[in-house]
Design a protein around this motif. Structure first.
Motif, PDB file in Angstrom:
ATOM      1  N   ALA A 130      14.142   1.660  41.615  1.00 25.91           N
ATOM      2  CA  ALA A 130      14.542   2.709  40.349  1.00 25.91           C
ATOM      3  C   ALA A 130      13.675   2.446  39.263  1.00 25.91           C
ATOM      4  CB  ALA A 130      15.845   2.865  40.336  1.00 25.91           C
ATOM      5  N   HIS A 131      13.552   1.129  39.281  1.00 24.37           N
ATOM      6  CA  HIS A 131      13.138   0.567  37.912  1.00 24.37           C
ATOM      7  C   HIS A 131      11.497   0.098  37.967  1.00 24.37           C
ATOM      8  CE1 HIS A 131      16.794   0.842  35.718  1.00 24.37           C
ATOM      9  NE2 HIS A 131      17.184   0.292  36.622  1.00 24.37           N
ATOM     10  N   PHE A 191       5.360  -1.250  33.625  1.00 19.46           N
ATOM     11  CA  PHE A 191       4.662  -1.101  32.271  1.00 19.46           C
ATOM     12  C   PHE A 191       5.083  -2.083  31.364  1.00 19.46           C
ATOM     13  CE2 PHE A 191       3.651   2.739  34.328  1.00 19.46           C
ATOM     14  CZ  PHE A 191       2.243   2.946  34.183  1.00 19.46           C
ATOM     15  N   GLU A 197       8.499   1.613  37.764  1.00 17.94           N
ATOM     16  CA  GLU A 197       7.614   1.806  36.827  1.00 17.94           C
ATOM     17  C   GLU A 197       7.833   1.019  35.491  1.00 17.94           C
ATOM     18  OE1 GLU A 197       5.105   3.183  38.097  1.00 17.94           O
ATOM     19  OE2 GLU A 197       5.761   4.403  39.524  1.00 17.94           O
ATOM     20  N   VAL A 198       9.138   0.914  35.133  1.00 17.34           N
ATOM     21  CA  VAL A 198       9.820   0.325  34.102  1.00 17.34           C
ATOM     22  C   VAL A 198       9.200  -1.102  33.925  1.00 17.34           C
ATOM     23  CG1 VAL A 198      11.569  -0.306  32.557  1.00 17.34           C
ATOM     24  CG2 VAL A 198      11.600   1.682  33.893  1.00 17.34           C
TER      25      VAL A 198
END
Lengths: 600, 345
Positions: free
Chosen positions: B317-318, B324, B320-321
């Motif tokens: 779920a994380h 980036f 992309e977090v």
């Protein structure tokens, strides 16, 4: 002659229209105005950040999200952790918490990215803009992609603002206070420092401005505006989900600031209005034209931005402002303002600057070799030499821009090396630049007032709320006094960029004097001056010398130097080849050879 | 996580990393030569992949109309300039490239049974449609403001990106697509199965990187671009036209972008806006290299690819977090190598 309106009148009409608007407009238009107000609040932060400060952020939507989610969580959560329980349930407390939280996040992000050169910051903002957006969507406490519902309305004195027409007044109150405080801020000591960020950082640092701090200030202010907008948004919508806080909206905010006129406070409102209304209209029309639904308005916004930046980089506001003739208001100087306190000058004849055996190597090149010189209070020392002799390098060692490889420079008995230009300015050394460094769009008065930066102490908040006026009048008075002293009084309110080069050099001297220095470093002050101007300059320097200021002059113009200075130091190939009284130096064979070539 | 999964994730990471490396190279190149931070790089990825999808579906790719439209606009501008400069001789060449070429493409796509062509030919067609948009974009959008500050160029880039995403939605619709793989082959390498497509991606990337290296080292145009990157004014004084350098750079960037799109279309579903995130990951890699060093950018790309693959396993779920946020320590590291206060352009 066209009729001219006073700015107050126009503002009054605008406020009156605003006050009546929700009473006469249909709810649809009130909603539209509400959104324009919310967006303009964010765009205003970007005007300060991008248009004035030259920093760009695509991530403002994430700060809006911080404000919106903070209040949504605090006002809807049934169980808050103990340390936060006090803030639950009240939108106003949630606003405070949101602002503090956003300020902390902005400080952290800013300290990570603000020190980087121009393009890293916007790239960084894209990255954390995306990260925060994804985070909003993935955290369970924030309701994931569905978001949080049931956000209560804001209450003011027990009165619930649960309808758009009621919240309208709060939104526009926020926006207008933000506009006025920003305007006030820009017209103050801190504001001049902020306006120097775009293109004048080296100069500002030499005048004692902490540019890193100024950058951080506008970054945090922009974030706080965004946060406040998010808070209002959450209570207007009464629910939040991640969509309005994504990168594409962050980009839209920047478009608003740029389209409106990124350097103009009111441009934010114009930009937000144009984009919001155009978006509404295009979202209506385009799907019918293209026969499918989707966010096609972005095609037009994108192309519009390209055209605006190609054709009218200052945005729409200057074009609009031309349509309405507003009388220019001229700054009034308060002659009665008390003079600023002055530092006591060292006793005449006392050595204030001493360079001892300074050597500076750049790789194999020895630019300065074993250079020593000293300047006393109340004397003018000229540093002369042919091109490439190392004068400018020496100047940099003395002014703290560069650090000697060996040797030391003492100013008032303290080592200069390792201190930054700000600290050196604070110690009482002030300078001009060989290549004039001015802020061309600011007035002569404002440019000179930057020189007096360290003689004031009022900060952002007092500037924003006009609690700095007394000190501001004293600062401007001091600037005006220095301008009169150097003979530029008739240009006091002209843009600095409109002066001739010679006058700009004189302006730099006025700016340096505004700092109340005991040592003045002048880098080729007579270059580009006409004969009369040179005479006037020499007269001024004599007067300053008479007052007890020490002056170090780097100069090419022999006539100017010889009739003026007390002592001369001659450099060639990085070394001192002669030192003494002007007449003696002129007869020195080594000097003659350096300047005229040897006799075969 | 056992060894097998680790190998699988590693394979994923390397495949994606190879694509990010290509994009990072293009971004560094464009920035060095033109000072443009080329945010729309990612759109060329989507356009390349989805144009191929449309060709394979037997439709006329909508992108060809964009090419024609942009060509007409550029022709109008340049024909006027040529006439004003009294050089009617240039008209033939201008009209040929700007108008006749897209028209010829349209004609070919209409008449030939491109749908039944071998895949390699279809890919060539897709590239022929998408790649010329690069130099056209430079001509129409960046050339008039080539001297603007980096910040203005960046905002323009973001504007172009936004417009291209909108056009992408219009052209390709909101549905995602995949293309058939270049090869169905699978290879057993010890305990891991490696798909043919992975090998295609990695090998093509390496070939392209080597080819670019040769181009920059051996050819006159390559050297001209390098000269421009090192010193714009100096290169100009030596007779290298900045406009030509810009168009050539954008041609290469568009080629790299479109080719990357074609290469990954069989592995990932491509939507009209997928390119942006892919391009941004290229950016994270390019920033690792300080937007200046090619090898560092390539290393950064591998790092991003692997980080993405492994974080999709541990914290999908994380994902992309995490990717980036990687940029933040990188920026921190760059800022700690501190510098004096400097003026920005």
């Amino acid at each position: 002659m066209k009729p001219m309106f006073s700015p107050r009148l126009i503002l009054g009409v605008f406020l009156a229209v605003l006050a009546v608007a929700p009473l006469v407009l249909s709810p649809f238009y009130v909603t539209l105005l509400n959104y324009i107000g919310l967006y303009a609040l964010v765009a205003l932060g970007l005007v300060l950040l991008t248009g004035v400060g030259g920093l760009t952020s695509f991530g403002q939507a994430a700060f809006v999200g911080l404000g919106a989610y903070t209040t949504a969580v605090l006002t809807t959560a049934t169980e808050l952790p103990g340390w936060l329980a006090w803030a639950g349930g009240s939108p106003w407390l949630a606003l405070v918490v949101g602002l503090v939280f956003t300020a902390v996040v902005a400080l952290v992000l800013g300290s990570l990215t603000l020190r980087l050169s121009g393009h890293y910051l916007p790239l960084g903002t894209i990255a954390w803009g995306i990260s925060l957006y994804f985070l909003f969507g993935t955290l369970d406490t924030l309701g994931g992609h569905t978001g949080l519902t049931g956000v209560p309305p804001i209450t003011v004195f027990g009165f619930e603002l649960d309808r758009g027409e009621e919240l309208f007044y709060l939104i526009w109150l926020f926006l207008l206070s933000a506009v006025f405080t920003t305007q006030n801020l820009l017209d103050s000591r801190e504001g001049r420092a902020i306006r120097a960020l775009k293109g004048g950082m080296v100069m500002a640092e030499a005048m004692g401005v902490n540019t890193a701090r100024s950058r951080m200030i506008i970054f945090v202010i922009a974030a706080l505006h965004a946060c406040a907008s998010g808070w209002l948004y959450a209570h207007l919508q009464r629910f939040v989900n991640p969509t309005p806080f994504g990168l594409h909206i962050g980009i839209e905010y920047l478009f608003m600031a740029v389209v409106g006129g990124a350097g103009q406070v009111w441009g934010a409102l114009v930009g937000a209005g144009v984009i919001t209304i155009a978006k509404q209209w295009l979202q209506d029309v385009l799907p019918r034209i293209f026969g499918q639904s989707g966010n096609f308005e972005v095609i037009f916004f994108g192309l519009m931005m390209v055209i605006v930046l190609q054709r009218a980089r200052d945005g729409l506001w200057p074009l609009l402002a031309r349509l309405v003739p507003v009388r220019a208001t001229r700054r009034e100087l308060d002659a009665a303002a008390e003079a600023l306190p002055r530092k006591p000058l060292p006793a005449k004849g006392e050595v204030i600057l001493e360079a001892k055996e300074v050597t500076r190597r750049f790789g194999g090149l020895v630019a300065n070799n074993n250079m020593s010189l000293s300047v006393r209070a109340g004397e003018i020392l000229a540093l002369i030499g042919p091109n490439g002799a190392g004068k400018s390098t020496m100047f940099n060692q003395i002014s703290g821009v560069d650090t000697p490889t060996s040797g030391e420079v003492l100013f008032l008995g303290r080592a200069v090396a390792g201190r930054d230009s700000r600290e050196i300015a604070r110690m009482g050394m002030s300078r001009t630049f060989q290549h004039v460094k001015l802020l061309p769009t600011m007035t002569v008065l404002e440019n000179v007032a930057i020189g007096a930066h360290l003689r004031g102490d009022k900060g952002v908040l007092s500037s924003a709320w006009r609690l700095d006026r007394n000190q501001e009048a004293r600062l401007l008075n001091e600037a005006a006094r220095q301008i009169e002293r150097v003979g530029l009084a008739e240009h006091m309110f002209d843009a600095a960029g409109s002066l001739a080069l010679g006058q700009q050099r004189i302006l730099e001297i006025a700016r340096a004097l505004a700092a109340d220095p005991c040592l003045l470093l002048l880098d080729e002050p007579a270059a580009g001056l006409r004969f009369k101007e040179k005479q006037a300059l020499a007269e001024l320097l004599r007067k300053l010398r008479g007052e007890g200021i020490g002056i170090l002059l780097v100069e090419h113009d022999m006539d100017f130097v010889m009739g003026l200075v007390n002592r001369v130091v001659v450099m060639e190939f990085g070394e001192k080849i002669a030192e003494g009284l002007p007449e003696d130096v002129q007869r020195n064979p080594a000097v003659l050879e350096a300047y005229l070539g040897g006799v075969e | 996580m056992d060894f097998q999964i680790a190998m699988l994730l590693g394979q994923d990471g390397i495949t994606n990393g190879a694509i990010y490396a290509l994009l990072a190279l293009a971004l560094v190149l464009v920035f060095a030569v033109t000072r443009v931070i080329f945010i729309p790089q990612g759109e060329f990825v989507s356009y390349g992949a989805l144009t191929l999808v449309m060709i394979q579906a037997g439709a006329i790719p909508a992108t060809v109309w964009l090419l024609l439209g942009a060509g007409l606009l550029a022709a109008a501008l340049d024909v006027r300039l040529a006439l004003r400069a009294g050089q009617p001789g240039r008209l033939v060449r201008l009209l040929g490239w700007y108008v006749a070429y897209p028209l010829a493409l349209v004609a070919l796509l209409y008449t030939l049974p491109v749908k039944d062509f071998p895949m390699a030919a279809q890919i060539l067609f897709a590239l022929a449609v998408v790649v010329p948009m690069g130099p056209l974009m430079y001509r129409l959008i960046y050339q008039p403001i080539a001297a603007a500050p980096v910040l203005v160029l960046l905002i323009v880039s973001v504007a172009v990106h936004v417009a291209m995403v909108g056009l992408g939605l219009l052209f390709f619709g909101a549905e995602g697509s995949r293309t058939p793989p270049f090869s169905e082959a699978r290879f057993e390498m010890g305990p891991v199965m490696v798909s043919g497509q992975t090998i295609w991606v990695v090998v093509s990337s390496l070939v392209l990187i080597v080819a670019l290296y040769q181009f920059f080292e051996r050819t006159l145009y390559g050297k001209a671009l390098r000269a421009t990157a090192i010193n714009r004014v100096g290169a100009r004084l030596m007779g290298i036209s900045p406009a030509l350098a810009g168009r050539l750079t954008f041609f290469l960037a568009a080629l790299i972008g479109a080719l990357s799109g074609v290469l990954i279309a069989p592995i990932t579903t491509i939507y009209y806006d997928t390119g942006f995130l892919i391009g941004l990951k290229g950016f994270v890699a390019a920033i690792v290299g300080g937007l200046a060093s090619y090898p560092m950018a390539a290393a950064g790309a591998l790092l991003v690819g692997l980080l993405e693959a492994f974080s999709s396993f541990w914290a999908s779920a994380h994902k992309e977090v995490i990717v980036f946020t990687l940029i933040i320590p990188v920026l921190l590291w760059r800022s700690l190598r501190g510098r004096h206060v400097e003026e920005e352009e």
